[in-house]
Design an enzyme around this catalytic site. Sequence first.
Site, PDB file in Angstrom:
ATOM      1  NE  ARG A 109      -7.602  -9.849  -3.834  1.00  0.00           N
ATOM      2  CZ  ARG A 109      -8.655  -9.470  -3.130  1.00  0.00           C
ATOM      3  NH1 ARG A 109      -9.848  -9.709  -3.851  1.00  0.00           N
ATOM      4  NH2 ARG A 109      -8.703  -8.808  -2.052  1.00  0.00           N
TER       5      ARG A 109
ATOM      6  CG  HIS B 250     -11.614  -1.899   8.736  1.00  0.00           C
ATOM      7  ND1 HIS B 250     -11.869  -0.696   8.559  1.00  0.00           N
ATOM      8  CD2 HIS B 250     -11.071  -2.119   9.856  1.00  0.00           C
ATOM      9  CE1 HIS B 250     -11.545   0.177   9.460  1.00  0.00           C
ATOM     10  NE2 HIS B 250     -11.049  -0.499  10.331  1.00  0.00           N
TER      11      HIS B 250
ATOM     12  CD  GLU C 108      -5.143   5.276   4.098  1.00  0.00           C
ATOM     13  OE1 GLU C 108      -4.665   4.807   3.181  1.00  0.00           O
ATOM     14  OE2 GLU C 108      -6.284   4.984   4.641  1.00  0.00           O
TER      15      GLU C 108
ATOM     16  CE  LYS D 240      -4.087  -1.909   2.238  1.00  0.00           C
ATOM     17  NZ  LYS D 240      -3.774  -3.157   2.015  1.00  0.00           N
TER      18      LYS D 240
END
Length: 670
Positions: free
Chosen positions: A297, A235, A200, A116
């Site tokens: 994917r 999440h 973040e 990421k």
Amino acid sequence: MFKSVLVANRGEIACRVFRTAKRMGLRTIAVYSEADAEALHVREADEAVLIGPAAARESYLDGAKVLAAAKAVGAEAIHPGYGFLSENADFAEAVVAAGIVWIGPQPASIRAMGLKDAAKKLMIAAGVPVTPGYQGEDQSLETLTAEANRIGFPVLIKAVAGGGGKGMKKVDRPEDFADGLASAQREGQSSFGDPRVLIESYITRPRHIEVQVFGDSHGNVVHLYERDCSLQRRHQKVIEEAPSPGMDAATRAAVTAAAVRAAKAVDYQGAGTIEFIADASDELKSDRIWFMEMNTRLQVEHPVTESITGVDLVEWQLRVAAGEPIPLKQDEIKLNGWAMEARLYAEDPANGFLPSIGALEYFSLPDDIRVDTGVTWGGEVSQFYDPMIAKLIVHEDSREAAAGRLAKACAEVCVWPVKANAGFLKRCLDHPRFVAGDVDTGFIAAEEAALTHVAAPTEVQAAALAVLASEAHHAEEWVRPMKTGREASPWSPTAYGLYGFRLNGGVAASQRARINGALVEASVRPDEHGSYFNVDLNDQTLGAYVLTGDVALFRDGQEYASLVRPVDEPVVFYGGEAWTFETPRHGGGAGAGGSASDGSLRAPMPGKIVAAPAKSGDAVNKGQPVVVLEAMKMEHALTAPFDGVVAELNVVVGDQVVDGTVLAVVKAAD
């Protein structure tokens, strides 16, 4: 086009790929672990190869074993599905080096987007807006703490190699940062072999919006519109839909263009998803939507995109991997109607969403919608893998119609004795906020009490009372069961202690039942045959036919519900829930999982102890974590049931435990 394809995965995605591959005339090959020897994907394949023990790291995650299986049976191509090895660049390279077609993006693209932090730097260079945060190499506690303070709380800690919500922790206060960081690092190491994280800024009202992209080896890249995956818990996506509610044409154009730009930046080939986070505090606006990550994917939620575009994404994957161009140009891909998908999990929403394992002794799903599943009646939900057992997908002309149809489908789900979240899904879909499109990733957490804890509906109460009254009415003799070495059927009146009780035709009698632990009582009046009963309950009268184990309910002469009970199980299915019932009796106690009234913390399922935040003798407050158990790919904290002291700590980090094990005991404070 190659002639055979091996799916390096299991469950519903393997079955899904086989479905398209067979339609295209390809030979299908499954791999399986010892735990999956009787699994549906094994039975549906033309050929299957055992690759190792139940643990994923020794079977599905072992690339060498998968590749050896492909070579042994002459597989010409490998489809990785999602999860497991699907985003493993080393495995992709090994497949190509072996002369086998890799059905996925180039290894370089996987590497570019697989971490990421590196992906965000690449997107910044490509002019794609990214979420403010820290993606640095320094992973020391001091640096990460300082960066979190600079960004400002709340923050989101994310494993750099993460996905599926694993290794992701929201931290609201500076004093909780170290614990959240440690948990994210553990999950990152356990799930992806990489403990590194990024940080973040946490968006207060986030929406999760993703764009399906597709590239080929001829330089073409297209998008297939967006999906909204904002309905999440921890999440993990729960309900997905396409298109995104509240997305106007201008915003859609900006977001999809950014997604295509992102895919082109890594020379992307095959199916992929560009994920964005949107600030939904003031509608959806293109300047308040930022890149989060790319999944290199196929996604779990790909069926909703297939529904609105009429495209078979797996077929596209196979054709592009064979060197063909994308079958459609961008202006030929049309958006049609509205699609929704609900993920049916083996879990107990009323008990903290704990995963549920075991045999599916009763398993019925709706047959008038698309259902993608990897299990069937009599199959098993294993402790070793993700607890998703099916996906329910609908497609309608409007969002309102799609939500209504999916809610109805969830209500028709019957699963027993494994617990499932179908009733929870229905309540999400019925909720006024969801119906209005007023959703964000915090929706479930904000509404959790109403979505997870419900009393037995009047219909269920009437059905249970009618069943017990029917058993009493039809018993010609009331004798205790003989000692034959077998217990009486739970449907036998004697099993409930109804000795001497009888209903005469047409005479009302009081009938009592305990439904999922709650006591209900009502007047029940049978007809002379004892097959039809009027139940006076909650200021209304419900009629119920009890015939051959099924209960048909009537109101004002019209049938409005049919409830089915499995043989020899005191269960009523209604609204996606399974309701147990019995004649009231004295006694009772704590269940096997979670915390008991005596302060015992028991393992709710088999798993591994990954942390013990409290030590023997420590003072703890109610809700404070004492032991952390890792099971079915997630961490589950067992917390103190009340203020007190840890009197016993019976495990250490690394221990493997079975369900019901007493892990610790908390003694109440004086």
